[in-house]
Enzyme design. Structure first.
Site, PDB file in Angstrom:
ATOM      1  N   GLY A  97      -9.212  -2.306   8.242  1.00 50.71           N
ATOM      2  CA  GLY A  97      -8.709  -3.688   8.154  1.00 50.71           C
ATOM      3  C   GLY A  97      -9.532  -4.640   7.312  1.00 50.71           C
TER       4      GLY A  97
ATOM      5  N   ASN B 253      -8.832  -5.544   4.259  1.00 54.07           N
ATOM      6  CA  ASN B 253      -7.878  -6.453   3.604  1.00 54.07           C
ATOM      7  C   ASN B 253      -7.309  -7.443   4.608  1.00 54.07           C
ATOM      8  OD1 ASN B 253      -7.311  -5.942   0.628  1.00 54.07           O
ATOM      9  ND2 ASN B 253      -7.447  -3.859   1.479  1.00 54.07           N
TER      10      ASN B 253
ATOM     11  N   ARG C 102      11.233   8.413  12.837  1.00 54.71           N
ATOM     12  CA  ARG C 102      10.706   7.281  12.065  1.00 54.71           C
ATOM     13  C   ARG C 102      11.551   6.026  12.305  1.00 54.71           C
ATOM     14  NH1 ARG C 102       7.209   7.879   8.227  1.00 54.71           N
ATOM     15  NH2 ARG C 102       7.638  10.032   7.747  1.00 54.71           N
TER      16      ARG C 102
ATOM     17  N   MET D 191      -0.620   3.262   7.278  1.00 57.96           N
ATOM     18  CA  MET D 191      -0.528   4.619   6.736  1.00 57.96           C
ATOM     19  C   MET D 191       0.726   5.378   7.180  1.00 57.96           C
ATOM     20  SD  MET D 191      -3.036   4.542   4.774  1.00 57.96           S
ATOM     21  CE  MET D 191      -3.231   6.231   4.218  1.00 57.96           C
TER      22      MET D 191
ATOM     23  N   LEU E 103       7.769   3.976   5.644  1.00 58.84           N
ATOM     24  CA  LEU E 103       8.745   3.151   6.361  1.00 58.84           C
ATOM     25  C   LEU E 103      10.159   3.639   6.054  1.00 58.84           C
ATOM     26  CD1 LEU E 103       7.025  -0.247   5.581  1.00 58.84           C
ATOM     27  CD2 LEU E 103       7.159   0.843   7.841  1.00 58.84           C
TER      28      LEU E 103
ATOM     29  N   ASN F 136       2.772  -5.211  -0.145  1.00 53.50           N
ATOM     30  CA  ASN F 136       1.782  -4.164   0.113  1.00 53.50           C
ATOM     31  C   ASN F 136       0.667  -4.285  -0.918  1.00 53.50           C
ATOM     32  OD1 ASN F 136       0.703  -1.630   1.091  1.00 53.50           O
ATOM     33  ND2 ASN F 136       1.571  -0.647  -0.726  1.00 53.50           N
TER      34      ASN F 136
ATOM     35  N   HIS G  24      -1.932  -1.860  -3.045  1.00 57.54           N
ATOM     36  CA  HIS G  24      -2.145  -0.457  -3.392  1.00 57.54           C
ATOM     37  C   HIS G  24      -3.364  -0.356  -4.308  1.00 57.54           C
ATOM     38  CE1 HIS G  24      -1.187   3.695  -4.211  1.00 57.54           C
ATOM     39  NE2 HIS G  24      -1.383   3.455  -5.496  1.00 57.54           N
TER      40      HIS G  24
ATOM     41  N   ASP H 251       5.278   2.787  -3.308  1.00 59.15           N
ATOM     42  CA  ASP H 251       4.415   2.118  -4.302  1.00 59.15           C
ATOM     43  C   ASP H 251       5.167   1.756  -5.586  1.00 59.15           C
ATOM     44  OD1 ASP H 251       2.320   2.551  -2.492  1.00 59.15           O
ATOM     45  OD2 ASP H 251       1.842   4.489  -3.385  1.00 59.15           O
TER      46      ASP H 251
ATOM     47  N   GLU I 106     -13.446  -4.577  -3.468  1.00 58.32           N
ATOM     48  CA  GLU I 106     -13.888  -5.963  -3.636  1.00 58.32           C
ATOM     49  C   GLU I 106     -12.801  -6.788  -4.330  1.00 58.32           C
ATOM     50  OE1 GLU I 106     -18.077  -5.675  -5.105  1.00 58.32           O
ATOM     51  OE2 GLU I 106     -17.566  -7.687  -5.839  1.00 58.32           O
TER      52      GLU I 106
HETATM   53  C1  GRF Z   1      -6.966  -0.253   0.804  1.00 62.38           C
HETATM   54  O1  GRF Z   1      -7.611   0.424  -0.235  1.00 62.38           O
HETATM   55  C2  GRF Z   1      -5.537  -0.562   0.437  1.00 62.38           C
HETATM   56  O2  GRF Z   1      -5.358  -0.806  -0.927  1.00 62.38           O
HETATM   57  C3  GRF Z   1      -4.812   0.697   0.830  1.00 62.38           C
HETATM   58  O3  GRF Z   1      -5.448   1.126   2.007  1.00 62.38           O
HETATM   59  C4  GRF Z   1      -6.776   0.635   2.031  1.00 62.38           C
HETATM   60  C5  GRF Z   1      -6.915  -0.146   3.304  1.00 62.38           C
HETATM   61  O4  GRF Z   1      -8.233  -0.590   3.521  1.00 62.38           O
HETATM   62  N1  GRF Z   1      -3.392   0.450   0.969  1.00 62.38           N
HETATM   63  P1  GRF Z   1      -8.523  -1.665   4.650  1.00 62.38           P
HETATM   64  O5  GRF Z   1      -7.999  -1.084   5.959  1.00 62.38           O
HETATM   65  O6  GRF Z   1      -7.815  -2.911   4.282  1.00 62.38           O
HETATM   66  O7  GRF Z   1     -10.009  -1.823   4.659  1.00 62.38           O
END
Ligand code: GRF
Length: 218
Positions: free
Chosen positions: A15, A17, A68, A93, A96, A110, A112, A148, A175
């Site tokens: 988490g 992000n 699903r 992960m 959907l 999303n 990516h 994606d 980052e």
């Molecule tokens: C990130 O690299 C994001 O781009 C990808 O999964 C990863 C998630 O990382 N979809 P975090 O859980 O946000 O640290």
């Protein structure tokens, strides 16, 4: 001040992000608020981050559902029950179902870890190094049924250095993800980035520089 967009964030792991979004939303002037964090993995670190920020959490394990579609329907019910207007996938992960994607069309984004349309799918950093690309990065895009593949809102580029291994490159990209995701959410929440066919168009007063981030090497 206009009402803030009520966002639900879907996670499966650490988490980081989500943390970037929580930090951005901690500013009352930010045009979105995180109203719910939903995870398919009980005990994942992202849930702790949400709790620390005082955001309600909910766990729905995909293992408890036969299909699903049933799992997605359970998530949909919780999201709507919480009054969620917009969904951010942040390291979620699970694939959907088409029905779920359709019901959140143009209201789900999303992040990516590649410069789409290059390197869709998993292991993007290894593949970027193998391909010998000089730039790599991340993309925030609207979610469509193909993986994606949706309209691109914003991208961040980072250099690939000759000394990089996948972990070093992943750290540099991550980052930039943390800078890019709040920026993209802001644009969408302010209605400045709208889907038009297979692309995202910006309102006239939105500088194109606001949808790209260049991260220098450390
Ligand atoms: C990130 O690299 C994001 O781009 C990808 O999964 C990863 C998630 O990382 N979809 P975090 O859980 O946000 O640290």
């Amino acid at each position: 001040m206009a009402a803030r967009l009520k966002v639900g964030v879907l996670i499966s792991g650490r988490g980081s992000n989500l943390q970037a979004l929580l930090d951005a939303c901690a500013d009352p002037a930010f045009p979105a608020e995180i109203a719910l964090v939903l995870s398919n993995v009980a005990g994942c670190y992202g849930l702790e981050r949400a709790e620390r920020a005082g955001v309600p959490t909910h766990v729905i394990s995909h293992r408890d559902y036969a299909s699903r579609e049933d799992f997605d329907a359970a998530m949909d019910k919780v999201l709507r029950g919480a009054g969620i207007e917009f969904v951010c996938l942040a390291g979620f992960m699970r694939l959907l179902s088409a029905g779920f994607v359709e019901s959140w069309r143009n209201r789900m984004i999303n992040i990516h870890p590649s410069l789409l349309p290059s390197f869709k799918g998993l292991h993007t950093h290894e593949r970027a190094i193998e391909a010998g690309v000089r730039f790599h990065g991340c993309t925030v895009h609207f979610v469509t049924p193909d993986l994606d593949d949706g309209p691109i809102i914003a991208q961040a580029a980072v250099p690939v250095l000759p000394t990089d291994d996948p972990d070093a490159l992943a750290a540099r990209v991550l980052e930039s993800e943390h800078r890019l995701y709040p920026l993209a959410l802001r644009l969408v929440a302010e209605n400045k980035a709208r889907v038009s066919g297979s692309r995202v168009v910006l309102t006239e007063d939105t500088p194109s520089a606001s949808v790209s981030v260049l991260n220098p090497a450390d």
